[in-house]
Design an enzyme around this catalytic site. Structure first.
Site, PDB file in Angstrom:
ATOM      1  N   LYS A  10      11.700  15.999   6.804  1.00 31.29           N
ATOM      2  CA  LYS A  10      10.978  14.755   6.513  1.00 31.29           C
ATOM      3  C   LYS A  10      10.024  14.362   7.655  1.00 31.29           C
ATOM      4  CE  LYS A  10      14.572  12.968   3.409  1.00 31.29           C
ATOM      5  NZ  LYS A  10      15.305  11.741   2.964  1.00 31.29           N
ATOM      6  N   TYR A  50      11.125  12.204  -6.407  1.00 29.05           N
ATOM      7  CA  TYR A  50      12.313  11.344  -6.362  1.00 29.05           C
ATOM      8  C   TYR A  50      12.493  10.529  -7.653  1.00 29.05           C
ATOM      9  CZ  TYR A  50      13.348  12.212  -1.403  1.00 29.05           C
ATOM     10  OH  TYR A  50      13.713  12.772  -0.210  1.00 29.05           O
ATOM     11  N   ASN A 113      15.956  10.046   7.701  1.00 30.53           N
ATOM     12  CA  ASN A 113      17.169  10.839   7.920  1.00 30.53           C
ATOM     13  C   ASN A 113      16.912  12.334   8.031  1.00 30.53           C
ATOM     14  OD1 ASN A 113      16.725  11.296   5.216  1.00 30.53           O
ATOM     15  ND2 ASN A 113      18.822  10.905   4.576  1.00 30.53           N
ATOM     16  N   HIS A 116      15.986  16.527   3.615  1.00 30.93           N
ATOM     17  CA  HIS A 116      16.482  16.414   2.240  1.00 30.93           C
ATOM     18  C   HIS A 116      17.021  17.779   1.827  1.00 30.93           C
ATOM     19  CE1 HIS A 116      16.645  15.738  -2.093  1.00 30.93           C
ATOM     20  NE2 HIS A 116      16.100  16.935  -2.198  1.00 30.93           N
ATOM     21  N   GLU A 127      13.806  21.162  -8.326  1.00 32.05           N
ATOM     22  CA  GLU A 127      13.055  20.809  -7.109  1.00 32.05           C
ATOM     23  C   GLU A 127      12.246  21.988  -6.578  1.00 32.05           C
ATOM     24  OE1 GLU A 127      16.202  17.351  -5.631  1.00 32.05           O
ATOM     25  OE2 GLU A 127      15.839  19.079  -4.343  1.00 32.05           O
TER      26      GLU A 127
END
Ligand code: CMP
Length: 140
Positions: A10, A50, A113, A116, A127
């Site tokens: 990320k 998402y 965070n 993913h 995905e």
């Protein structure tokens, strides 16, 4: 079984310059990078990725964060790749992440965070297809 899973480093972790350190953890765990690209997601791309979280209260903040800078997107391949990657990542909230996991070491908050990873094989297939045509995934 030999599996593939989608991983995203990320914007926070890309900004921290730890792409290589995170790739190193994948490799040491026996996961191979079989497709990869750096990408600055558009709002539409992040919302589409998402989409399952569209109704969640954190959706807007999640999308804004994911478009705040470039990300590294990769397909990881290996024995039990989906769960193995989730073990390497640690819990979604870095406060709950076990010592030595990617999120314990590099994440700042539940939004920022660091990584993913697909949470099921079914979602992994969806995905992977979202970011990579089959011809851009290199079995090896
Ligand atoms: P990720 O695995 O990318 O999937 C959805 C993301 O939403 C998750 O990591 C977190 O970064 C973010 N998020 C923010 N708040 C929450 C929450 N309360 N529960 C789950 N995910 C959250």
């Amino acid at each position: 079984a030999l599996e593939r899973t989608l991983s995203i480093i990320k914007p926070d972790a890309v900004a921290k310059n730890v792409i290589g350190e995170i790739y190193s953890r994948f490799e040491k765990a026996g996961l191979k990078v079989v497709a990869a690209k750096m990408k600055h997601l558009s709002k539409q791309e992040a919302e589409g990725f998402y989409a399952v979280h569209r109704e969640r209260p954190f959706f807007a903040a999640l999308v804004e964060f994911m478009i705040s800078g470039p990300v590294m997107v990769q397909v990881l391949e290996g024995e039990g790749a989906m769960l193995k990657n989730r073990e390497l990542m640690g819990a979604t909230n870095p406060k709950d992440a076990a010592p030595g996991t990617i999120r314990a070491d590099f994440a700042d908050s539940i939004d920022a965070n660091a990584v993913h990873g697909s949470d099921s094989l079914e979602n992994a297939a969806i995905e992977i297809a979202y970011f990579f045509p089959a011809t851009d995934v290199y079995a090896r």
